[in-house]
Design a protein around this motif. Structure first.
Motif, PDB file in Angstrom:
ATOM      1  N   PHE A  38       5.539  -2.905  -2.368  1.00  0.00           N
ATOM      2  CA  PHE A  38       4.432  -1.956  -2.385  1.00  0.00           C
ATOM      3  C   PHE A  38       3.164  -2.548  -1.776  1.00  0.00           C
ATOM      4  CE2 PHE A  38       6.986   0.080  -5.838  1.00  0.00           C
ATOM      5  CZ  PHE A  38       7.121   1.317  -5.232  1.00  0.00           C
ATOM      6  N   LEU A  39       2.978  -3.849  -1.896  1.00  0.00           N
ATOM      7  CA  LEU A  39       1.851  -4.491  -1.228  1.00  0.00           C
ATOM      8  C   LEU A  39       1.999  -4.414   0.285  1.00  0.00           C
ATOM      9  CD1 LEU A  39       1.221  -7.679  -3.434  1.00  0.00           C
ATOM     10  CD2 LEU A  39      -0.255  -5.671  -3.193  1.00  0.00           C
ATOM     11  N   GLU A  40       3.216  -4.590   0.784  1.00  0.00           N
ATOM     12  CA  GLU A  40       3.453  -4.470   2.215  1.00  0.00           C
ATOM     13  C   GLU A  40       3.221  -3.035   2.696  1.00  0.00           C
ATOM     14  OE1 GLU A  40       3.875  -6.769   4.360  1.00  0.00           O
ATOM     15  OE2 GLU A  40       3.990  -8.411   2.909  1.00  0.00           O
ATOM     16  N   MET A  41       3.615  -2.079   1.866  1.00  0.00           N
ATOM     17  CA  MET A  41       3.354  -0.686   2.216  1.00  0.00           C
ATOM     18  C   MET A  41       1.852  -0.427   2.335  1.00  0.00           C
ATOM     19  SD  MET A  41       6.056   1.477  -0.126  1.00  0.00           S
ATOM     20  CE  MET A  41       7.754   0.950  -0.327  1.00  0.00           C
ATOM     21  N   TRP A  42       1.098  -0.967   1.402  1.00  0.00           N
ATOM     22  CA  TRP A  42      -0.354  -0.776   1.428  1.00  0.00           C
ATOM     23  C   TRP A  42      -0.963  -1.409   2.675  1.00  0.00           C
ATOM     24  CZ3 TRP A  42      -4.132   2.089  -0.049  1.00  0.00           C
ATOM     25  CH2 TRP A  42      -5.454   1.634   0.073  1.00  0.00           C
ATOM     26  N   LYS A  43      -0.497  -2.579   3.046  1.00  0.00           N
ATOM     27  CA  LYS A  43      -1.007  -3.244   4.253  1.00  0.00           C
ATOM     28  C   LYS A  43      -0.746  -2.399   5.501  1.00  0.00           C
ATOM     29  CE  LYS A  43      -0.370  -7.964   2.508  1.00  0.00           C
ATOM     30  NZ  LYS A  43       0.386  -9.242   2.675  1.00  0.00           N
ATOM     31  N   THR A  44       0.381  -1.697   5.487  1.00  0.00           N
ATOM     32  CA  THR A  44       0.742  -0.890   6.654  1.00  0.00           C
ATOM     33  C   THR A  44      -0.217   0.284   6.849  1.00  0.00           C
ATOM     34  OG1 THR A  44       3.064  -1.463   6.318  1.00  0.00           O
ATOM     35  CG2 THR A  44       2.615   0.407   7.751  1.00  0.00           C
ATOM     36  N   ILE A  45      -0.653   0.890   5.759  1.00  0.00           N
ATOM     37  CA  ILE A  45      -1.500   2.080   5.875  1.00  0.00           C
ATOM     38  C   ILE A  45      -2.983   1.756   5.805  1.00  0.00           C
ATOM     39  CG2 ILE A  45       0.299   3.558   4.903  1.00  0.00           C
ATOM     40  CD1 ILE A  45      -1.214   3.529   2.265  1.00  0.00           C
ATOM     41  N   TRP A 309       3.529  12.829   2.030  1.00  0.00           N
ATOM     42  CA  TRP A 309       4.821  12.664   2.707  1.00  0.00           C
ATOM     43  C   TRP A 309       4.668  11.791   3.951  1.00  0.00           C
ATOM     44  CZ3 TRP A 309       8.876  14.722   0.093  1.00  0.00           C
ATOM     45  CH2 TRP A 309      10.132  14.702   0.704  1.00  0.00           C
ATOM     46  N   ALA A 310       3.633  12.102   4.751  1.00  0.00           N
ATOM     47  CA  ALA A 310       3.389  11.330   5.972  1.00  0.00           C
ATOM     48  C   ALA A 310       2.981   9.892   5.647  1.00  0.00           C
ATOM     49  CB  ALA A 310       2.302  12.011   6.800  1.00  0.00           C
ATOM     50  N   THR A 311       2.250   9.714   4.554  1.00  0.00           N
ATOM     51  CA  THR A 311       1.838   8.363   4.155  1.00  0.00           C
ATOM     52  C   THR A 311       3.043   7.514   3.782  1.00  0.00           C
ATOM     53  OG1 THR A 311      -0.285   9.204   3.343  1.00  0.00           O
ATOM     54  CG2 THR A 311       0.417   7.047   2.532  1.00  0.00           C
ATOM     55  N   ILE A 312       3.987   8.101   3.054  1.00  0.00           N
ATOM     56  CA  ILE A 312       5.197   7.360   2.686  1.00  0.00           C
ATOM     57  C   ILE A 312       5.993   6.992   3.940  1.00  0.00           C
ATOM     58  CG2 ILE A 312       7.389   7.502   1.441  1.00  0.00           C
ATOM     59  CD1 ILE A 312       6.012   9.318  -0.588  1.00  0.00           C
ATOM     60  N   GLU A 313       6.100   7.931   4.876  1.00  0.00           N
ATOM     61  CA  GLU A 313       6.819   7.635   6.115  1.00  0.00           C
ATOM     62  C   GLU A 313       6.174   6.473   6.862  1.00  0.00           C
ATOM     63  OE1 GLU A 313       7.381  10.902   8.703  1.00  0.00           O
ATOM     64  OE2 GLU A 313       8.671  12.025   7.327  1.00  0.00           O
ATOM     65  N   ARG A 314       4.854   6.493   6.952  1.00  0.00           N
ATOM     66  CA  ARG A 314       4.150   5.431   7.657  1.00  0.00           C
ATOM     67  C   ARG A 314       4.242   4.108   6.901  1.00  0.00           C
ATOM     68  NH1 ARG A 314       2.671   3.037  12.266  1.00  0.00           N
ATOM     69  NH2 ARG A 314       0.737   1.846  12.038  1.00  0.00           N
ATOM     70  N   ALA A 315       4.091   4.137   5.592  1.00  0.00           N
ATOM     71  CA  ALA A 315       4.063   2.906   4.792  1.00  0.00           C
ATOM     72  C   ALA A 315       5.391   2.171   4.831  1.00  0.00           C
ATOM     73  CB  ALA A 315       3.680   3.229   3.350  1.00  0.00           C
ATOM     74  N   THR A 316       6.485   2.903   4.900  1.00  0.00           N
ATOM     75  CA  THR A 316       7.804   2.263   4.833  1.00  0.00           C
ATOM     76  C   THR A 316       8.322   1.807   6.188  1.00  0.00           C
ATOM     77  OG1 THR A 316       8.794   4.479   4.914  1.00  0.00           O
ATOM     78  CG2 THR A 316       8.493   3.482   2.742  1.00  0.00           C
ATOM     79  N   GLN A 317       7.574   2.066   7.253  1.00  0.00           N
ATOM     80  CA  GLN A 317       8.027   1.623   8.576  1.00  0.00           C
ATOM     81  C   GLN A 317       8.062   0.110   8.696  1.00  0.00           C
ATOM     82  OE1 GLN A 317       5.504   3.534  11.480  1.00  0.00           O
ATOM     83  NE2 GLN A 317       6.502   5.533  11.235  1.00  0.00           N
ATOM     84  N   ARG A 318       7.271  -0.578   7.893  1.00  0.00           N
ATOM     85  CA  ARG A 318       7.177  -2.029   7.987  1.00  0.00           C
ATOM     86  C   ARG A 318       8.232  -2.745   7.149  1.00  0.00           C
ATOM     87  NH1 ARG A 318       1.403  -5.220   7.196  1.00  0.00           N
ATOM     88  NH2 ARG A 318       2.159  -7.345   7.453  1.00  0.00           N
ATOM     89  N   LEU A 319       8.954  -2.011   6.329  1.00  0.00           N
ATOM     90  CA  LEU A 319       9.875  -2.653   5.394  1.00  0.00           C
ATOM     91  C   LEU A 319      11.106  -3.216   6.096  1.00  0.00           C
ATOM     92  CD1 LEU A 319       9.777  -0.172   2.368  1.00  0.00           C
ATOM     93  CD2 LEU A 319       8.413  -2.240   2.749  1.00  0.00           C
ATOM     94  N   GLY A 320      11.641  -2.505   7.085  1.00  0.00           N
ATOM     95  CA  GLY A 320      12.849  -2.943   7.770  1.00  0.00           C
ATOM     96  C   GLY A 320      12.741  -4.334   8.363  1.00  0.00           C
ATOM     97  N   PRO A 321      11.711  -4.616   9.182  1.00  0.00           N
ATOM     98  CA  PRO A 321      11.586  -5.968   9.749  1.00  0.00           C
ATOM     99  C   PRO A 321      11.412  -7.063   8.697  1.00  0.00           C
ATOM    100  CG  PRO A 321      10.227  -4.409  10.961  1.00  0.00           C
ATOM    101  CD  PRO A 321      10.741  -3.687   9.755  1.00  0.00           C
ATOM    102  N   LEU A 322      10.994  -6.698   7.482  1.00  0.00           N
ATOM    103  CA  LEU A 322      10.809  -7.684   6.418  1.00  0.00           C
ATOM    104  C   LEU A 322      12.070  -7.879   5.584  1.00  0.00           C
ATOM    105  CD1 LEU A 322       7.252  -6.614   5.192  1.00  0.00           C
ATOM    106  CD2 LEU A 322       7.836  -8.538   6.682  1.00  0.00           C
TER     107      LEU A 322
END
Length: 382
Positions: A38-45, A309-322
């Protein structure tokens, strides 16, 4: 006032907490630390670029939610908005690129084509319903498949751009006169600065105007009253002089017309598209169903749901590379939707029970015998 705000906020807060809890469990099972994820998600947005991307992503989702909500207002479940907007986007993309008009006419022309095609395709379900009593849910679902297949056929055989040998299945690029300019200069007047390549798409004002018109028409007009009355009780509407079959046709046409606008942000505002083709987004209509439920058919509620909905989509884009499963985003969205629907229903029943109890107390009659009074002497009035 505070109590009303608390009641309105209770269901979304419970849904958000449930979604976070379920997603955390999924993260634990996958061997990841939920806090870190969730911290990584926050950094993304947490950037201006992400905020702009979220807004741009939320706009077509919002239009999709409003399209479905129009049908919901009359208890009509327009499940076919996906096929309606895809077919409308194809015709609007082809027609918009085929004509040469001044900008003040070209953009409205594209809108007119998209809304006419989307509304006409939805109207088929309305005609089947009022003439043959075909269930709207069934007919709109089936029309989805027909619309998608028809779109693929027309694009391949008639609307394909022959440039570059026609190797790519797509329409011609929209001319400049049919494109909406970005809103960056407007925001820069208020001190906002954007990195190169970051644009606030020009379709945003049209989405806001759509929400205003939706609210006025459906909640502050005689037409909106007749529409909702027809959905609640067709016999009562008929006795009040309202033709419920006519309202079915009008409502589905309106819902389809708005659904036809879902693809316009990509066709006339997004510089990475400006045409219809294989890379065009194809699932936005189905997302609108969930957003209409989340937003309780309110324009403000649908807008908030679209942003979340759009925020969740954007926030989770960074999870795959991690190394964190990106499917966590889908779990977060799905659990939020499911929890919200359940929470709204629980809160609604609780509020209805409280209102009924309060009404019962207010209308209760004191049935104790009246107090006895001394009789007046004969000839003397009391």
């Amino acid at each position: 006032m505070l109590e009303r705000i608390w009641r309105a906020s209770l269901a979304p807060l419970v849904a958000a907490a449930a979604a976070i809890l379920i997603s955390s469990i999924a993260l634990f099972i996958s061997g990841n630390n939920p806090v870190n994820a969730f911290l990584e998600m926050w950094k993304t947005i947490d950037s201006t670029q992400s905020v702009v991307i979220i807004i741009n992503t939320a706009v077509p989702l919002y239009v999709s939610g409003v399209a479905v909500a129009i049908g919901f207002k009359m208890n009509l479940f327009n499940i076919g908005s996906n096929g309606q907007y895809i077919l409308a986007a194809l015709f609007a993309g082809w027609a918009g690129a085929a004509v040469s008009l001044p900008p003040l006419l070209h953009v409205p022309f594209v809108f007119l084509v998209a809304m006419s095609v989307g509304g006409s395709w939805a109207l088929i379900a309305g005609i089947l319903n009022v003439t043959r009593n075909v269930n709207v849910v069934v007919s709109t679902i089936m029309l989805n498949y027909i619309g998608i297949g028809l779109t693929a056929f027309l694009l391949s055989e008639y609307f394909r751009d022959d440039a570059n040998g026609g190797l790519v299945a797509q329409t011609k690029v929209m001319p400049k006169s049919a494109q909406l300019p970005a809103l960056n200069p407007l925001f820069e007047l208020f001190g906002f600065n954007f990195a190169p390549g970051v644009q606030v798409l020009g379709f945003l004002p049209f989405a806001i105007l759509l929400g205003v018109l939706y609210y006025i028409l459906l909640n502050r007009s005689l037409f909106g009253y007749e529409l909702k009355l027809s959905g609640m009780n067709a016999d009562a509407a008929l006795s009040a002089g309202v033709n419920p079959k006519k309202m079915v046709l009008i409502t589905l046409f309106m819902s389809g017309a708005v659904a036809g606008m879902i693809g316009l942000p990509f066709l006339i505002a997004d510089p990475t598209f400006l045409k219809y083709g294989d890379a065009f987004p194809f699932q936005l209509g189905f997302t609108g169903l969930g957003l209409a439920l989340l937003g309780r058919n309110s324009p403000v509620g649908i807008a908030a749901a679209a942003v979340v909905w759009a925020t969740i989509e954007r926030a989770t884009q960074r999870l795959g590379p991690l190394g964190i499963p990106p499917e966590i985003g889908k779990i977060l969205q799905g659990s939020f939707l499911l929890a919200a629907v359940i929470a709204y229903e629980v809160v609604r029943r609780r509020n209805d029970a409280a209102a009924a109890e309060e009404a019962a107390r207010a209308t209760s009659v004191d049935r104790s015998p009246p107090p006895q009074t001394e009789p007046s002497p004969i000839g003397v009035s009391s």
